[in-house]
Write a protein that holds these residues in place. Sequence first.
Motif, PDB file in Angstrom:
ATOM      1  N   THR A 116      14.060  18.623  81.002  1.00  0.00           N
ATOM      2  CA  THR A 116      14.933  19.459  81.691  1.00  0.00           C
ATOM      3  C   THR A 116      16.276  19.474  80.587  1.00  0.00           C
ATOM      4  N   THR A 117      16.452  18.044  79.731  1.00  0.00           N
ATOM      5  CA  THR A 117      17.948  18.225  79.386  1.00  0.00           C
ATOM      6  C   THR A 117      17.442  19.288  78.014  1.00  0.00           C
ATOM      7  N   GLY A 118      15.728  19.216  76.772  1.00  0.00           N
ATOM      8  CA  GLY A 118      16.229  20.434  76.599  1.00  0.00           C
ATOM      9  C   GLY A 118      15.648  21.554  76.951  1.00  0.00           C
ATOM     10  N   ALA A 119      15.077  21.349  77.719  1.00  0.00           N
ATOM     11  CA  ALA A 119      14.480  23.479  78.810  1.00  0.00           C
ATOM     12  C   ALA A 119      15.852  24.264  78.847  1.00  0.00           C
ATOM     13  N   VAL A 120      17.307  23.037  79.569  1.00  0.00           N
ATOM     14  CA  VAL A 120      18.206  23.789  79.676  1.00  0.00           C
ATOM     15  C   VAL A 120      19.193  23.817  78.402  1.00  0.00           C
ATOM     16  N   PHE A 121      19.460  22.867  77.285  1.00  0.00           N
ATOM     17  CA  PHE A 121      20.749  23.304  76.645  1.00  0.00           C
ATOM     18  C   PHE A 121      20.348  23.678  74.827  1.00  0.00           C
ATOM     19  N   GLY A 122      18.407  23.659  74.362  1.00  0.00           N
ATOM     20  CA  GLY A 122      17.892  23.409  74.026  1.00  0.00           C
ATOM     21  C   GLY A 122      17.729  22.642  73.259  1.00  0.00           C
ATOM     22  N   ARG A 137      15.718  21.463  90.542  1.00  0.00           N
ATOM     23  CA  ARG A 137      17.029  21.572  90.973  1.00  0.00           C
ATOM     24  C   ARG A 137      18.173  21.134  89.899  1.00  0.00           C
ATOM     25  N   TRP A 138      17.594  19.910  88.703  1.00  0.00           N
ATOM     26  CA  TRP A 138      18.219  19.826  87.728  1.00  0.00           C
ATOM     27  C   TRP A 138      18.698  21.370  87.226  1.00  0.00           C
ATOM     28  N   MET A 139      17.735  21.232  86.873  1.00  0.00           N
ATOM     29  CA  MET A 139      17.441  22.450  85.902  1.00  0.00           C
ATOM     30  C   MET A 139      18.836  23.434  86.460  1.00  0.00           C
ATOM     31  N   LYS A 140      19.148  23.744  87.348  1.00  0.00           N
ATOM     32  CA  LYS A 140      19.863  24.713  87.848  1.00  0.00           C
ATOM     33  C   LYS A 140      21.746  23.674  88.204  1.00  0.00           C
ATOM     34  N   ILE A 141      21.499  22.824  87.968  1.00  0.00           N
ATOM     35  CA  ILE A 141      22.516  22.141  87.751  1.00  0.00           C
ATOM     36  C   ILE A 141      23.069  22.101  86.370  1.00  0.00           C
ATOM     37  N   ARG A 185      23.948  25.300  85.738  1.00  0.00           N
ATOM     38  CA  ARG A 185      25.778  26.372  86.552  1.00  0.00           C
ATOM     39  C   ARG A 185      26.317  25.225  85.702  1.00  0.00           C
ATOM     40  N   PHE A 186      26.606  24.147  85.105  1.00  0.00           N
ATOM     41  CA  PHE A 186      27.327  23.433  84.760  1.00  0.00           C
ATOM     42  C   PHE A 186      27.821  24.045  83.142  1.00  0.00           C
ATOM     43  N   GLN A 187      26.371  25.104  82.685  1.00  0.00           N
ATOM     44  CA  GLN A 187      26.271  25.167  80.995  1.00  0.00           C
ATOM     45  C   GLN A 187      27.103  26.227  81.346  1.00  0.00           C
ATOM     46  N   LYS A 188      27.574  27.156  82.149  1.00  0.00           N
ATOM     47  CA  LYS A 188      27.574  28.805  82.543  1.00  0.00           C
ATOM     48  C   LYS A 188      29.069  28.680  82.939  1.00  0.00           C
ATOM     49  N   LYS A 189      30.125  27.656  84.078  1.00  0.00           N
ATOM     50  CA  LYS A 189      30.805  27.598  84.115  1.00  0.00           C
ATOM     51  C   LYS A 189      31.559  27.112  82.670  1.00  0.00           C
ATOM     52  N   TYR A 190      31.333  25.769  81.850  1.00  0.00           N
ATOM     53  CA  TYR A 190      31.755  25.057  81.480  1.00  0.00           C
ATOM     54  C   TYR A 190      31.697  25.600  79.811  1.00  0.00           C
ATOM     55  N   GLY A 191      30.600  26.978  80.016  1.00  0.00           N
ATOM     56  CA  GLY A 191      29.674  26.685  78.623  1.00  0.00           C
ATOM     57  C   GLY A 191      29.487  25.828  76.977  1.00  0.00           C
ATOM     58  N   LEU A 192      28.944  25.000  77.613  1.00  0.00           N
ATOM     59  CA  LEU A 192      28.358  23.857  77.174  1.00  0.00           C
ATOM     60  C   LEU A 192      27.062  23.852  76.778  1.00  0.00           C
ATOM     61  N   ARG A 224      25.372  21.394  63.045  1.00  0.00           N
ATOM     62  CA  ARG A 224      25.433  22.592  62.619  1.00  0.00           C
ATOM     63  C   ARG A 224      26.273  24.002  63.513  1.00  0.00           C
ATOM     64  N   LYS A 225      25.913  23.533  64.633  1.00  0.00           N
ATOM     65  CA  LYS A 225      25.890  23.902  65.994  1.00  0.00           C
ATOM     66  C   LYS A 225      27.463  24.109  66.275  1.00  0.00           C
ATOM     67  N   ASN A 226      28.496  22.877  65.585  1.00  0.00           N
ATOM     68  CA  ASN A 226      30.011  23.046  65.659  1.00  0.00           C
ATOM     69  C   ASN A 226      30.037  22.362  67.841  1.00  0.00           C
ATOM     70  N   VAL A 227      29.079  21.024  67.590  1.00  0.00           N
ATOM     71  CA  VAL A 227      29.230  20.556  69.370  1.00  0.00           C
ATOM     72  C   VAL A 227      30.540  20.250  69.357  1.00  0.00           C
ATOM     73  N   SER A 228      31.755  20.604  70.739  1.00  0.00           N
ATOM     74  CA  SER A 228      32.149  20.170  70.865  1.00  0.00           C
ATOM     75  C   SER A 228      32.531  18.177  71.328  1.00  0.00           C
ATOM     76  N   GLY A 229      33.761  17.802  71.497  1.00  0.00           N
ATOM     77  CA  GLY A 229      34.065  16.011  72.358  1.00  0.00           C
ATOM     78  C   GLY A 229      33.358  16.855  73.589  1.00  0.00           C
ATOM     79  N   ARG A 230      33.844  17.523  74.901  1.00  0.00           N
ATOM     80  CA  ARG A 230      33.334  17.155  76.085  1.00  0.00           C
ATOM     81  C   ARG A 230      31.393  17.634  76.044  1.00  0.00           C
ATOM     82  N   GLU A 231      30.789  18.566  74.650  1.00  0.00           N
ATOM     83  CA  GLU A 231      29.475  18.385  74.964  1.00  0.00           C
ATOM     84  C   GLU A 231      29.146  17.523  74.488  1.00  0.00           C
ATOM     85  N   LEU A 232      29.945  17.058  73.683  1.00  0.00           N
ATOM     86  CA  LEU A 232      28.800  15.404  73.516  1.00  0.00           C
ATOM     87  C   LEU A 232      29.092  14.741  74.787  1.00  0.00           C
ATOM     88  N   VAL A 233      30.602  14.559  75.241  1.00  0.00           N
ATOM     89  CA  VAL A 233      30.822  13.626  76.113  1.00  0.00           C
ATOM     90  C   VAL A 233      28.868  14.458  77.254  1.00  0.00           C
TER      91      VAL A 233
END
Length: 234
Positions: A97-103, A217-221, A224-231, A57-66
Amino acid sequence: MESEWTMKKDTRKLFSILFFFTCLLVLFTLFFFRHYMVASVVFLTAAFIPFFIQFERKNVSGRELVVLAILAAIASVSRIPFASIPSVQPMTFIIITTGAVFGMESGFVVGALSAIVSNFFLGQGPWTLWQMYAWGLIGVLAGLVRHTFFIKTSVGRVLFGIGTGFLFSWIMNIWVVLPMIQNISVEQIIAIYATSFPFDLAHALSNAFFLLLFAERWMKIFTRFQKKYGLLET
């Protein structure tokens, strides 16, 4: 405000469905112990469905799946070199760390996918579904508490890592107990969990170690990618 209320409603619905399927699994197994393996497969698979629906339901894009596929691959590969060291699982750290940053949905997908992919190298079996469930649940919990003390501070992350390390091991002990559910006593169940304690502790402490040294450090990286590319914005 409306979107936040909708998100909370979806979260409650998600966990209600998960709790419902877990209760059905326990009840089915208790009354039909001869078919415990079928019950495990059916109900654990059914428990995955709400998370994948929520993710869809989040309509994840191709680059987000990657991105999620890459994170799952990294998590899977990180598990292999430590396979000879019982219960030391850097994969858990990456899932957290994935869940903490990306949900929580992303955390669940990476957790479940990492388990099945890494087992192509380490061996598939009846434990695979339980590992998918346990690691997926850890990703969900990390996403659920992502704005709290347990993720925002070093001490909180260490406590969260210790708690999820024991949680993973206790869930995995269930598939050991299930085949013996007819003839096993409470004392024997306690003995099984007591026997696994050193391995549970090793997993918990390794989580704390990786989170203490690398999580910030991982969460900052990731952020940063999430904000820069809207992921995978939540």
